[in-house]
Design a protein around this motif. Structure first.
Motif, PDB file in Angstrom:
ATOM      1  N   MET A  49       0.819  -1.205   0.000  1.00 26.42           N
ATOM      2  CA  MET A  49       0.000   0.000   0.000  1.00 26.42           C
ATOM      3  C   MET A  49       0.854   1.256   0.000  1.00 26.42           C
ATOM      4  SD  MET A  49      -3.134  -1.102   2.542  1.00 26.42           S
ATOM      5  CE  MET A  49      -3.990   0.460   2.251  1.00 26.42           C
TER       6      MET A  49
ATOM      7  N   ALA B 214       1.644   2.322  -3.593  1.00 26.24           N
ATOM      8  CA  ALA B 214       0.508   2.981  -4.230  1.00 26.24           C
ATOM      9  C   ALA B 214       0.321   4.396  -3.694  1.00 26.24           C
ATOM     10  CB  ALA B 214      -0.762   2.161  -4.015  1.00 26.24           C
ATOM     11  N   ARG B 215       0.518   4.557  -2.394  1.00 22.69           N
ATOM     12  CA  ARG B 215       0.377   5.886  -1.784  1.00 22.69           C
ATOM     13  C   ARG B 215       1.435   6.844  -2.314  1.00 22.69           C
ATOM     14  NH1 ARG B 215       0.835   4.357   3.058  1.00 22.69           N
ATOM     15  NH2 ARG B 215      -1.360   3.913   3.409  1.00 22.69           N
TER      16      ARG B 215
ATOM     17  N   VAL C 151      -1.752   6.797  -6.215  1.00 17.05           N
ATOM     18  CA  VAL C 151      -2.864   5.973  -6.679  1.00 17.05           C
ATOM     19  C   VAL C 151      -3.801   5.714  -5.509  1.00 17.05           C
ATOM     20  CG1 VAL C 151      -3.535   3.770  -7.709  1.00 17.05           C
ATOM     21  CG2 VAL C 151      -1.433   4.901  -8.451  1.00 17.05           C
TER      22      VAL C 151
ATOM     23  N   TYR D 151      -6.687   3.742  -5.321  1.00 12.80           N
ATOM     24  CA  TYR D 151      -7.280   2.412  -5.128  1.00 12.80           C
ATOM     25  C   TYR D 151      -6.255   1.325  -5.454  1.00 12.80           C
ATOM     26  CZ  TYR D 151     -11.634   5.064  -5.163  1.00 12.80           C
ATOM     27  OH  TYR D 151     -12.620   5.973  -4.885  1.00 12.80           O
ATOM     28  N   ILE D 152      -6.312   0.251  -4.687  1.00  7.48           N
ATOM     29  CA  ILE D 152      -5.412  -0.878  -4.903  1.00  7.48           C
ATOM     30  C   ILE D 152      -6.217  -2.176  -4.840  1.00  7.48           C
ATOM     31  CG2 ILE D 152      -4.815  -1.072  -2.447  1.00  7.48           C
ATOM     32  CD1 ILE D 152      -1.986  -1.890  -3.353  1.00  7.48           C
TER      33      ILE D 152
ATOM     34  N   SER E 212      -6.088  -1.789 -15.340  1.00  8.25           N
ATOM     35  CA  SER E 212      -5.315  -1.256 -14.218  1.00  8.25           C
ATOM     36  C   SER E 212      -4.387  -0.138 -14.675  1.00  8.25           C
ATOM     37  CB  SER E 212      -4.495  -2.368 -13.560  1.00  8.25           C
ATOM     38  OG  SER E 212      -3.510  -2.854 -14.460  1.00  8.25           O
ATOM     39  N   CYS E 213      -3.980   0.699 -13.722  1.00  6.31           N
ATOM     40  CA  CYS E 213      -2.986   1.735 -14.006  1.00  6.31           C
ATOM     41  C   CYS E 213      -1.583   1.152 -13.952  1.00  6.31           C
ATOM     42  CB  CYS E 213      -3.133   2.869 -12.988  1.00  6.31           C
ATOM     43  SG  CYS E 213      -1.830   4.115 -13.071  1.00  6.31           S
TER      44      CYS E 213
ATOM     45  N   ILE F  24       1.906  -4.126  -9.563  1.00  9.11           N
ATOM     46  CA  ILE F  24       3.078  -4.181  -8.688  1.00  9.11           C
ATOM     47  C   ILE F  24       3.357  -5.643  -8.369  1.00  9.11           C
ATOM     48  CG2 ILE F  24       4.047  -3.464  -6.479  1.00  9.11           C
ATOM     49  CD1 ILE F  24       2.035  -1.130  -6.525  1.00  9.11           C
TER      50      ILE F  24
END
Length: 438
Positions: free
Chosen positions: A1, A4-5, A9, A11-12, A41-42, A45
């Motif tokens: 997370m 992503a932060r 982004v 949402y994960i 998805s963007c 990971i």
């Protein structure tokens, strides 16, 4: 997370958290959405060095793995810090560890079958590889030491996603269905080399990429095969597979359950498609009349209720001239048939050949048989009768490849897909039959 932060982004999606574990209904429902999840998805990971979901993404930067950036200007001055008042026109990257040591084969992630669909469908992926990050998008792979790389340099381990992306990304009419089939076959060969914790996931792990592939090409899915009703001959090429188990078919085993025997998913271990159809014109000898796979719920992730391919073609009993099994006959499995049975065993088993297609060794358009043609046939065993359809049903047992060119034992070939028998498969005893393969 935290990754992503840092990337901003909001949402994960994490499969182990977003799919309710040990809940069959939720697993079936969410697994059927994999194509939508990854393709929209963007960023994906991935922990390339992780053996399971407890590994995490931590990087362990050993001193010899660090990358150094050197700046150079017109006066040949070198610096590790860019000077705002100088015009540095070149940047060089160095690392103490040789580039050759970056071997993607060492990463557990690249050996997993479930990962194949996310590698192909995700528009971008950021791989955490232990001592550096690697970026992959639809244009290229880039490692943190700024060397462009591909995942594997051996043909048998290629991901082949760039080719598949071209198939799915082309506008209608610019990429033929035959080319799409060749790409699908190559991808399946790679997929079957990958590891699964549960072999029952062999088709579910293919659900995402199959849904995406068929939506882009207009094909229908048939338990791991693809076909177009207007081009039924393309299905024949996909039936010409054989179990290898890395060169030892004796290690292969037929899967229990309701996966049809004509699908490569019905056997454990690796498989290969015969290469003959790729190189020369194909003359179909079987007429595909219908094909159907009915699922209990969502395609690929639920149980198969019924599956068959209905064909009409020439069949012949196992020739009595064979005194032993030649190497050119590829059995699908060896747990119910002795590796070298005597001819009487074949009579008991009721084995028959179904002549699939011929491959001309020359490139002309003449449809007449040639003395140097190659012949491909399925080895079948009668299973019973479908009274509702009024047809006999047959199970696939293996594949036979024969050449008309009179090969002898001294003609050893490197590729088992190019081996031929030199005994006639159809010595005048053939019979035209309308059957169902199950």
């Amino acid at each position: 997370m935290s990754v992503a932060r840092e990337l901003g982004v909001r949402y994960i999606w994490i499969d182990a958290l977003c799919i309710i574990q040990d809940n069959e209904d939720d697993w079936e429902r969410e697994s059927a959405k994999m194509a939508l999840v990854y393709s929209n998805s963007c960023l994906n990971i991935a922990a390339a060095f992780g053996h399971d979901n407890t590994t995490g993404l931590a990087l362990e930067l050993a001193p010899q793995s660090r990358c150094f950036r050197i700046y150079a200007n017109h006066t040949d001055e070198l610096s590790t810090v860019p000077d705002a008042y100088s015009q540095y026109v070149h940047q060089f990257y160095f690392r103490l560890r040789p580039r050759a040591d970056l071997d993607f084969d060492q990463f557990p992630l690249f050996k997993r079958a479930w990962v194949q669909q996310e590698m192909i469908l995700s528009p971008r992926t950021l791989y955490f590889c232990g001592d550096q990050l690697i970026w992959k998008c639809r244009r290229q792979w880039l490692s943190e030491d700024h060397s462009t790389c591909m995942p594997f340099d051996k043909d048998e381990h290629q991901i082949l996603d760039s080719t598949l992306r071209r198939v799915m990304g082309q506008k209608a009419g610019l990429y033929t269905n035959e080319q799409s089939v060749l790409t699908w076959q190559s991808w399946i060969e790679d997929y079957k080399r990958r590891y699964l914790t549960y072999e029952t996931d062999r088709l579910p792990a293919l659900a995402g990429i199959s849904a995406y592939f068929t939506s882009k090409t207009g094909a229908s899915s048939l338990a791991g095969l693809v076909w177009w009703r207007k081009e039924p001959d393309l299905l024949l090429k996909q039936l010409a597979w054989y179990a290898t188990e890395d060169g030892n078919p004796a290690n292969a085993a037929r899967r229990s359950g309701r996966v049809p025997t004509w699908s490569w998913a019905s056997v454990d271990g690796t498989i290969r498609f015969t290469r003959e159809p790729l190189l020369h014109p194909l003359r179909p000898q079987v007429q595909v009349l219908d094909a159907q796979v009915l699922w209990r719920g969502s395609d690929f992730v639920s149980e198969i209720q019924e599956a068959y391919i209905e064909v009409r073609g020439d069949m012949a009993p196992w020739p009595p001239v064979f005194t032993e099994i030649p190497d050119e006959v590829h059995w699908d499995f060896c747990d119910s048939i002795d590796a070298k049975p005597q001819p009487m065993n074949y009579e008991i088993l009721g084995l028959e050949f179904l002549h699939l297609f011929d491959v001309a060794a020359n490139d002309d358009d003449d449809k007449s048989p040639k003395p140097d043609s190659n012949h491909v046939a399925l080895i079948l065993q009668r299973h019973g009768r479908d009274h509702s359809a009024g047809l006999d049903t047959y199970r696939r047992i293996g594949l036979c490849i024969q050449s008309s060119r009179g090969w002898t034992d001294e003609h050893a070939l490197d590729d088992p897909g190019d081996l031929y028998t030199y005994h006639p498969i159809f010595p005048g005893r053939k019979e035209r039959k309308h059957i169902r393969l199950i």
